[in-house]
Design an enzyme around this catalytic site. Structure first.
Site, mmCIF file in Angstrom:
data_model
loop_
_atom_site.group_PDB
_atom_site.id
_atom_site.type_symbol
_atom_site.label_atom_id
_atom_site.label_comp_id
_atom_site.label_asym_id
_atom_site.label_seq_id
_atom_site.Cartn_x
_atom_site.Cartn_y
_atom_site.Cartn_z
ATOM 1 N N ASP A 192 0.502 -0.823 0.002
ATOM 2 C CA ASP A 192 -0.079 -0.044 0.096
ATOM 3 C C ASP A 192 0.776 1.810 -0.533
ATOM 4 O OD1 ASP A 192 -1.411 -2.133 1.187
ATOM 5 O OD2 ASP A 192 -2.073 -1.333 2.857
ATOM 6 N N GLN A 206 4.168 0.829 1.925
ATOM 7 C CA GLN A 206 4.030 -0.536 2.944
ATOM 8 C C GLN A 206 5.721 -1.434 2.131
ATOM 9 O OE1 GLN A 206 2.200 -2.187 5.965
ATOM 10 N NE2 GLN A 206 2.653 -0.695 5.866
ATOM 11 N N ASP A 222 -5.260 1.159 9.936
ATOM 12 C CA ASP A 222 -5.040 1.960 8.318
ATOM 13 C C ASP A 222 -5.447 3.113 8.901
ATOM 14 O OD1 ASP A 222 -3.883 -0.365 7.318
ATOM 15 O OD2 ASP A 222 -6.361 -1.199 6.221
ATOM 16 N N GLU A 280 -10.449 -2.141 4.729
ATOM 17 C CA GLU A 280 -9.201 -1.617 4.746
ATOM 18 C C GLU A 280 -9.482 -0.555 4.007
ATOM 19 O OE1 GLU A 280 -6.575 -5.845 5.475
ATOM 20 O OE2 GLU A 280 -6.243 -4.829 2.909
HETATM 21 C C1 FRU Z 1 -3.783 -3.866 2.501
HETATM 22 C C2 FRU Z 1 -3.227 -4.487 4.202
HETATM 23 C C3 FRU Z 1 -3.708 -3.124 5.468
HETATM 24 C C4 FRU Z 1 -2.633 -3.282 6.009
HETATM 25 C C5 FRU Z 1 -1.657 -3.703 5.032
HETATM 26 C C6 FRU Z 1 -0.068 -4.671 5.842
HETATM 27 O O1 FRU Z 1 -3.200 -4.663 1.682
HETATM 28 O O2 FRU Z 1 -3.920 -5.640 4.601
HETATM 29 O O3 FRU Z 1 -4.858 -3.537 5.672
HETATM 30 O O4 FRU Z 1 -2.149 -2.695 6.988
HETATM 31 O O5 FRU Z 1 -1.483 -4.501 4.596
HETATM 32 O O6 FRU Z 1 1.255 -4.593 5.044
#
Ligand code: FRU
Length: 510
Positions: free
Chosen positions: A44, A61, A168, A217
């Protein structure tokens, strides 16, 4: 024993504070005008903001030690134009060996509401989820150097919990408050919290909707301009699953926000998809963009196969979508529609390969094997069509050597858009292959005219109908580069016009 233990942690984390991870961006699948991480696994977009000097910050991420998800950090890159990115050292590290830094957002605390920034108006606060073995909690870190290095707040967490599915946080400024949208993922709830100082948060409301999906999410509460008016509307976006094409998908609902509650538009309480194809998820809006503009970027893949993408052979996995400008239109008879179109592409446009070529019941073929980036952009403008026309518009990108291709079409009679990766052979994965031909039926505000544009970048294509009234992102993995572009039209009325322009794109990486 102790030495061994610390050596083991360093081995797991494998990265130090000030180091910029180097990348090789030359692989034949590596996008040339999209952001992808220097190495390893990205998911993300996080903490997106535009600073007062005009620098865009993208965090993401990031697993800096492996090619699959895990060991999550916040990677960081900066750009002056949203295309030419400079990789920066990792910005946020897990506080201990058993926690991961999950998705979140960042704000500029101009008025020092947090108290972290006594002498400056450019302090950055990042608000993110700490994923621990027993719970997910919301934490903050602050940066006094404009978003490059962060210090964790001693009072973390700022919102505690007892659940492993609470994540999130996306924070915006609304009137005199900070407002957070955050997902109770498995309860299918988006909670809204408010805060005067980013440290103390009060629960304000819960939102749910039966038509979203099976997991919530990465929410965004975003104020969007309404095209052709001075008005704005709020949208709540939620990343979820399954989508219309299976796997993960990002959806949105248009409505109003009063500072504590989001309410869907009572005349149009419909959940729609942000992206019509399959490869866009967990998108985020940039904080700090002036003039009410909404600038968006998303993780360009699908949860069903993100950890299996064949780009691992080039040492990286996942890119972000093109940066997009977002707005809303109200299409007569259809209701609210999210318009999503590339942010000013001029920084990457190269030589023009076709200039308003006319393609009425004819075809045009462009060999772009000399374009070094192997990436091109085209725009086709079709005018003078009668509404019930049986006209057909086709485009194909194919390989000279392997016979593979990616193709698309628009059928005017039934407003059907098709995008197809079936004829590519570089990724053997059931969820990727099934479906591999995407059929989207969606009436557009055509009025006898339609524009179709697409940007293809080695292993990703993004298509825009009517300048983003319909947008679709699709990954594809050919075994040989695609380098022949062709367009053809059929059953176009004689007095109609089809004008096509094509540009080579300049790599931002090599
Ligand atoms: C979405 C997610 C989020 C989480 C992150 C972890 O792709 O699952 O909900 O914070 O990725 O990397």
């Amino acid at each position: 024993m102790k030495t061994l233990y610390f050596a083991a942690i360093a081995g797991v984390l494998g990265v130090s504070n000030a180091q910029v991870i180097q990348g090789n961006y030359t692989g034949p699948l590596r996008p040339q005008v999209h952001f992808s991480p220097p190495q390893f696994f990205m998911n993300d977009p996080n903490g997106c903001f535009l600073d007062a000097n005009g620098t865009w910050h993208l965090y993401y991420q990031y697993n800096p030690t492996d090619i699959v998800i895990g060991n999550q950090h916040w990677g960081h890159a900066t750009s002056k134009d949203l295309y030419h990115w400079e990789n920066q050292p990792i910005a946020i590290f897990p506080p201990d060996n058993s926690s991961q830094v999950f998705t979140g957002s960042a704000v500029i605390d101009v008025n020092n509401t947090s108290g972290f920034f006594p002498d400056q108006d450019n302090g950055i606060v990042a608000i993110y989820t700490l994923n621990t073995p027993t719970k997910e909690i919301q934490a903050i870190s602050f940066s006094r150097d404009g978003g490059f290095t962060f210090t964790a707040f001693e009072g973390n967490p700022v919102i505690d919990s007892t659940t492993t599915n609470f994540r999130d946080p996306k924070v915006i400024r609304f009137q005199d408050n900070w407002v957070m949208a955050v997902a109770f993922s498995t309860d299918l709830v988006i909670a809204i919290y408010t805060s005067p100082d980013l440290k103390n948060w009060t629960h304000a409301s819960n939102f749910t909707h039966p038509d979203v999906g099976a997991l919530f999410e990465c929410p965004n509460l975003v104020e969007l301009p309404v095209d052709g008016s001075d008005e704005t509307k709020f949208a709540l976006t939620i990343s979820t699953n399954p989508g219309p094409n299976d796997g993960t998908v990002m959806k949105y609902i248009v409505g109003d926000f009063n500072g504590t509650h989001f309410t869907p538009d009572p005349t149009d309480d419909v959940v729609r998809v942000v992206d019509a194809i399959k490869d866009s998820y967990a998108g985020q809006y940039f904080y700090g963009v002036p003039d009410g503009e909404a600038v968006f970027i998303a993780w360009a893949t699908n949860g069903d196969y993100a950890s299996d993408l064949p780009t691992a052979s080039e040492g990286w996995r996942s890119s972000q979508t093109l940066p997009r400008r977002n707005s809303l239109v109200n299409i007569p008879g259809q209701g609210w529609d999210l318009v999503s179109f590339p942010f000013d592409l001029s920084p990457v446009l190269g030589n023009q390969l076709a200039d308003t070529a006319s393609v009425v019941n004819d075809s045009l073929s462009v060999d772009y094997s000399n374009v070094e980036s192997n990436a091109i952009y085209f725009e086709a403008n079709i005018t003078g069509l009668s509404s019930a026309s049986s006209s057909l518009f086709n485009f194909t990108f194919s390989s000279k050597t392997s016979g593979e291709s990616v193709s698309g079409s628009y059928q005017f009679a039934d407003n059907t858009f098709v995008l197809d990766r079936n004829n590519t052979r570089g990724f053997d994965n059931k969820a990727f292959e099934n479906p591999s031909r995407f059929n989207v039926s969606k009436p557009l505000d055509t009025d006898g005219a339609l524009s179709i544009s697409a940007l293809i970048d080695r292993s990703i294509i993004e298509v825009f109908l009517n300048r983003g009234e319909l947008s679709g992102t699709m990954l594809f993995y050919p075994t040989e580069p695609l380098s022949i572009f062709s367009i053809s039209t059929e059953a176009i009325p004689q007095d109609a016009e089809v004008l096509v322009s094509v540009w080579g794109l300049e790599s931002v990486w090599v």
